[in-house]
Design an enzyme around this catalytic site. Structure first.
Site, PDB file in Angstrom:
ATOM      1  N   MET A   1       0.833  -1.204   0.000  1.00 24.85           N
ATOM      2  CA  MET A   1       0.000   0.000   0.000  1.00 24.85           C
ATOM      3  C   MET A   1       0.868   1.254   0.000  1.00 24.85           C
ATOM      4  SD  MET A   1      -3.112   1.064   2.563  1.00 24.85           S
ATOM      5  CE  MET A   1      -2.030   1.879   3.726  1.00 24.85           C
ATOM      6  N   CYS A   2       1.828   1.330  -0.870  1.00 28.20           N
ATOM      7  CA  CYS A   2       2.702   2.500  -0.947  1.00 28.20           C
ATOM      8  C   CYS A   2       1.933   3.709  -1.481  1.00 28.20           C
ATOM      9  CB  CYS A   2       3.888   2.214  -1.854  1.00 28.20           C
ATOM     10  SG  CYS A   2       4.920   0.837  -1.305  1.00 28.20           S
ATOM     11  N   GLY A   3       2.512   4.884  -1.291  1.00 25.50           N
ATOM     12  CA  GLY A   3       1.909   6.110  -1.799  1.00 25.50           C
ATOM     13  C   GLY A   3       2.845   6.810  -2.758  1.00 25.50           C
TER      14      GLY A   3
END
Length: 315
Positions: A1-3
């Site tokens: 769930m990187c941004g």
């Protein structure tokens, strides 16, 4: 769930501060590490290297000094005329005159144990490390960087180590001024990597994002535009992904045909901003209401420093 986050201004501005603000807005998506790829207001005649001295492989402070000496010797041997050298927090910035082959120079530098190039270019500087956006600012004062555009990333480590080398952005190893940030997974990573290695390219990590960077840089080096390279990536890279790519001339993104990874865009007369979540975009505008849109799956967009835009849909 990187941004992921990216912004491009019509006029040069506080690109470092803006990206840090955006990354703070989506830091919950990746607390392990943070990084920025920053592009200066104009292309310099000097080649700038951002170099990491790996503490685990360098050892004590005296070993770091030895590595610095070895680095300067390699640069001199390769006819890199050093004009300035800055060092802080196990990372170095080296600027100088170099007219040779950037790939050969990069491979020669990284023969030194414990030395890794984070970025090379006439416009690009990558700053990344473990920790949050606030940690990056405290260590490197990234908010002081001015320029036209940049991309950033907050990382939740899922398949590789938590260390500066595995943090994003990834420089396209051996190519000037190309960087990417990525959220997702490339499922044909090993196949794509082997094909590039067979053509002589090297990789520093086992992170699939690094392959995207070299894949795109190779396409553009062969004469394709950023737009054409991104269109091909949608056909040739498998997986669920959203990624941003940047060069000295602008930035663009690709979103896989499944559309599992979020991406939101805001365009105004002053800037274009892209992020994984709208809350990151809103930090650029305070209480001002903004119009946003989420690109369709299987699409790519590019923006140049002139703010012209192109888009495409994969077939």
């Amino acid at each position: 769930m990187c941004g992921v986050a990216g912004v491009i201004f019509r006029q040069p501005g506080a690109i470092g501060e803006s990206l840090l603000d955006m990354l703070r807005g989506c830091q919950h998506r990746g607390p392990d590490s943070t990084g920025l790829a920053l592009y200066g207001p104009q292309v310099s005649q000097d080649l700038v290297l951002r170099v990491f001295l790996d503490a685990d492989r360098c050892g004590d402070e005296s070993s770091w000094d030895d590595r610095k000496t070895q680095l300067q010797e390699v640069l001199k041997k390769r006819d890199f005329l050093v004009r300035s050298l800055w060092s802080e927090y196990a990372q170095m910035k080296v600027a100088g005159v170099f007219d040779g082959d950037i790939q050969s120079l990069s491979y020669a530098v990284e023969e030194i144990p414990g030395v890794e190039i984070f970025s090379a270019g006439h416009s690009l500087e990558i700053v990344k490390d473990e920790g949050t956006a606030d940690d990056i600012e405290q260590r490197f004062k990234a908010s002081e960087f001015h320029g036209y555009h940049g991309i950033g990333h907050v990382r939740l480590a899922t398949e590789s180590d938590v260390d500066p080398s595995s943090a994003h952005p990834f420089w396209a190893y051996g190519f000037k001024d190309v960087a990417i940030v990525h959220n997702g997974q490339i499922t044909n990573y090993y196949k794509t990597r082997r094909r590039l290695e067979q053509r002589g390219y090297r990789f520093r990590t086992d992170n699939d994002s690094e392959v995207i960077a070299v894949y795109l840089a190779d396409k553009m080096d062969a004469g394709l535009s950023m737009e054409e390279s991104l269109q091909q990536s949608l056909r040739e890279l498998d997986g669920t992904f959203s990624f941003l790519v940047s060069t000295s001339e602008g930035m663009g993104f690709a979103k896989d045909p499944i559309g599992a990874k979020p991406m939101v865009v805001c365009e105004t007369d002053q800037l274009v901003a892209v992020a994984s979540e709208e809350v990151a975009l809103q930090r650029l505008f305070g209480d001002q209401k903004i119009d946003t849109y989420e690109p369709y799956p299987g699409t790519s967009y590019t923006w140049s420093k002139s703010m012209s835009t192109t888009s495409a849909v994969v077939n």
